[in-house]
Write a protein that holds these residues in place. Structure first.
Motif, PDB file in Angstrom:
ATOM      1  N   LEU A   1       0.803  -1.230   0.000  1.00  0.00           N
ATOM      2  CA  LEU A   1       0.000   0.000   0.000  1.00  0.00           C
ATOM      3  C   LEU A   1       0.835   1.279   0.000  1.00  0.00           C
ATOM      4  O   LEU A   1       0.357   2.332  -0.440  1.00  0.00           O
ATOM      5  N   LEU A   2       2.075   1.187   0.474  1.00  0.00           N
ATOM      6  CA  LEU A   2       2.907   2.406   0.550  1.00  0.00           C
ATOM      7  C   LEU A   2       3.079   3.113  -0.795  1.00  0.00           C
ATOM      8  O   LEU A   2       2.853   4.327  -0.888  1.00  0.00           O
ATOM      9  N   PRO A   3       3.465   2.394  -1.869  1.00  0.00           N
ATOM     10  CA  PRO A   3       3.652   3.113  -3.143  1.00  0.00           C
ATOM     11  C   PRO A   3       2.354   3.692  -3.695  1.00  0.00           C
ATOM     12  O   PRO A   3       2.370   4.763  -4.318  1.00  0.00           O
ATOM     13  N   LEU A   4       1.217   3.022  -3.443  1.00  0.00           N
ATOM     14  CA  LEU A   4      -0.068   3.555  -3.918  1.00  0.00           C
ATOM     15  C   LEU A   4      -0.384   4.851  -3.158  1.00  0.00           C
ATOM     16  O   LEU A   4      -0.835   5.841  -3.750  1.00  0.00           O
ATOM     17  N   THR A   5      -0.121   4.840  -1.865  1.00  0.00           N
ATOM     18  CA  THR A   5      -0.411   6.027  -1.051  1.00  0.00           C
ATOM     19  C   THR A   5       0.487   7.190  -1.484  1.00  0.00           C
ATOM     20  O   THR A   5       0.022   8.333  -1.624  1.00  0.00           O
ATOM     21  N   ALA A   6       1.757   6.895  -1.718  1.00  0.00           N
ATOM     22  CA  ALA A   6       2.681   7.954  -2.157  1.00  0.00           C
ATOM     23  C   ALA A   6       2.216   8.540  -3.490  1.00  0.00           C
ATOM     24  O   ALA A   6       2.301   9.754  -3.710  1.00  0.00           O
ATOM     25  N   ALA A   7       1.712   7.690  -4.384  1.00  0.00           N
ATOM     26  CA  ALA A   7       1.231   8.174  -5.688  1.00  0.00           C
ATOM     27  C   ALA A   7       0.022   9.091  -5.509  1.00  0.00           C
ATOM     28  O   ALA A   7      -0.087  10.136  -6.177  1.00  0.00           O
ATOM     29  N   VAL A   8      -0.871   8.729  -4.604  1.00  0.00           N
ATOM     30  CA  VAL A   8      -2.073   9.556  -4.367  1.00  0.00           C
ATOM     31  C   VAL A   8      -1.673  10.901  -3.759  1.00  0.00           C
ATOM     32  O   VAL A   8      -2.199  11.955  -4.141  1.00  0.00           O
ATOM     33  N   VAL A   9      -0.706  10.901  -2.853  1.00  0.00           N
ATOM     34  CA  VAL A   9      -0.227  12.169  -2.277  1.00  0.00           C
ATOM     35  C   VAL A   9       0.385  13.029  -3.385  1.00  0.00           C
ATOM     36  O   VAL A   9       0.091  14.228  -3.496  1.00  0.00           O
ATOM     37  N   ARG A  10       1.201  12.407  -4.253  1.00  0.00           N
ATOM     38  CA  ARG A  10       1.840  13.191  -5.329  1.00  0.00           C
ATOM     39  C   ARG A  10       0.814  13.716  -6.324  1.00  0.00           C
ATOM     40  O   ARG A  10       0.960  14.797  -6.885  1.00  0.00           O
ATOM     41  N   GLY A  11      -0.267  12.963  -6.538  1.00  0.00           N
ATOM     42  CA  GLY A  11      -1.270  13.357  -7.528  1.00  0.00           C
ATOM     43  C   GLY A  11      -2.260  14.392  -7.028  1.00  0.00           C
ATOM     44  O   GLY A  11      -3.080  14.888  -7.799  1.00  0.00           O
ATOM     45  N   SER A  12      -2.216  14.694  -5.753  1.00  0.00           N
ATOM     46  CA  SER A  12      -3.205  15.625  -5.176  1.00  0.00           C
ATOM     47  C   SER A  12      -2.483  16.793  -4.526  1.00  0.00           C
ATOM     48  O   SER A  12      -1.325  16.680  -4.146  1.00  0.00           O
ATOM     49  N   SER A  13      -3.200  17.917  -4.420  1.00  0.00           N
ATOM     50  CA  SER A  13      -2.577  19.057  -3.740  1.00  0.00           C
ATOM     51  C   SER A  13      -3.496  19.641  -2.678  1.00  0.00           C
ATOM     52  O   SER A  13      -3.091  20.492  -1.899  1.00  0.00           O
ATOM     53  N   ARG A  14      -4.730  19.192  -2.648  1.00  0.00           N
ATOM     54  CA  ARG A  14      -5.708  19.813  -1.774  1.00  0.00           C
ATOM     55  C   ARG A  14      -6.324  18.824  -0.778  1.00  0.00           C
ATOM     56  O   ARG A  14      -6.589  19.165   0.364  1.00  0.00           O
ATOM     57  N   ALA A  15      -6.510  17.587  -1.230  1.00  0.00           N
ATOM     58  CA  ALA A  15      -7.228  16.616  -0.391  1.00  0.00           C
ATOM     59  C   ALA A  15      -6.365  16.137   0.773  1.00  0.00           C
ATOM     60  O   ALA A  15      -5.141  16.043   0.667  1.00  0.00           O
ATOM     61  N   LEU A  16      -7.036  15.838   1.873  1.00  0.00           N
ATOM     62  CA  LEU A  16      -6.419  15.119   2.988  1.00  0.00           C
ATOM     63  C   LEU A  16      -6.321  13.654   2.547  1.00  0.00           C
ATOM     64  O   LEU A  16      -7.338  13.063   2.149  1.00  0.00           O
ATOM     65  N   VAL A  17      -5.134  13.071   2.605  1.00  0.00           N
ATOM     66  CA  VAL A  17      -4.957  11.679   2.143  1.00  0.00           C
ATOM     67  C   VAL A  17      -4.841  10.755   3.360  1.00  0.00           C
ATOM     68  O   VAL A  17      -3.955  10.927   4.202  1.00  0.00           O
ATOM     69  N   VAL A  18      -5.762   9.795   3.421  1.00  0.00           N
ATOM     70  CA  VAL A  18      -5.819   8.859   4.545  1.00  0.00           C
ATOM     71  C   VAL A  18      -5.337   7.490   4.078  1.00  0.00           C
ATOM     72  O   VAL A  18      -5.836   6.958   3.080  1.00  0.00           O
TER      73      VAL A  18
END
Ligand code: KIV
Length: 276
Positions: free
Chosen positions: A77-94
């Protein structure tokens, strides 16, 4: 954030925070959460104004093709989470803590959560369970990790529950209510209520000052979450609580067949897709 700004679509120029979610609850404002597992879909959802993106352990099923959420690991799950953080600038990522990464002790929960915060940039973690995970929630919150709780149908316990079925009917509803209050006291900033009767979810929502996020829990929760492949119509047999807002499987099938037909007929690539 000013009190007149809405959470959904209203916060700009910075990330949504857990305080923004509390503000929305105080204003009685409903908000959407969706799952995301890669940078491109995260960007679309982020730009649409979705305030919270969950990198769910549902990735086990919708990304990795397992038939439950149990096999997926922190390393998956770590690389998927890192990708979601990189792809977003506004959302809180859980980041969802997967099965086996927090149950054994508060120390284990802290180690797993720290990996998500340090290695992927997640802003919060989610874990499943009620009273049995209170020490974990307390340890995480006191170490500075915001915690989203998850009650009702907790898919990591599917083997104990004997299948994916509605939870909290009858007397077990009182236990769920008391778990929700205990989780709030332990410092959780929100709680997912999955597959519980609508009247119970409504009562939990009015009893808590933290937001409730429903999935199969009726219309009375503060927020609603869906797995994006379910809401877009990519999942073949979605649960009763899913509403499909698009037919992505149909659209992808149409597009890939059109591509295949044009390749076999020679119509693609045309001159405009060709370098001279
Ligand atoms: O893993 C997940 O996607 C979830 C949501 C369905 C709440 O836990």
């Amino acid at each position: 954030m000013s009190s007149s700004t809405t959470l959904y679509g209203g916060v700009s120029g910075r990330r949504v925070t857990v305080r923004d979610l509390t503000g929305a609850k105080e204003r009685g404002e409903r908000w959407p959460m969706v799952t995301a597992y890669d940078a491109m879909t995260a960007r679309v959802f982020d730009q649409a104004g979705i305030p919270v993106l969950l990198v769910g352990d549902s990735a086990a099923m919708v990304v990795y093709g397992y038939d439950s959420t149990l096999p997926v690991t922190v390393d998956d799950l770590l690389p998927l989470t890192a990708a979601v953080v990189r792809g977003s600038s506004r959302a809180l990522v859980v980041a969802d803590l997967p099965f086996g990464s927090y149950q054994s002790s508060p120390q284990q929960a802290l180690e797993s959560a720290a990996r998500f915060m340090k290695e992927s940039g997640a802003h919060a973690v989610k874990l499943e369970g009620g009273r049995r995970v209170l020490p974990q929630v307390e340890a995480l919150v006191s170490a500075g990790v915001p915690v989203m709780a998850h009650l009702g149908l907790t898919p990591q316990s599917v083997n104990v529950m004997g299948g994916y079925r509605v939870q909290g009917r009858g007397q077990s509803g009182d236990e769920l209510m008391s778990d929700a209050k205990d989780l709030e006291r332990a410092g959780a900033f929100s709680v997912v209520l999955e597959c519980v009767p609508a009247d119970l979810a409504q009562r939990v929502t009015t009893s808590l000052s933290i937001p409730t996020i429903g999935i199969g829990a009726g219309a009375g929760t503060d927020a609603q979450v869906l797995v994006w492949q379910d809401l877009m119509g990519l999942t073949p047999r979605p649960a009763k609580f899913v509403k499909r807002y698009s037919d992505l499987a149909g659209e992808m099938d149409r597009a890939v067949r059109a591509f295949a037909d044009e390749v076999t007929s020679g119509a693609f690539p045309a001159p405009e897709h060709t370098y001279s």
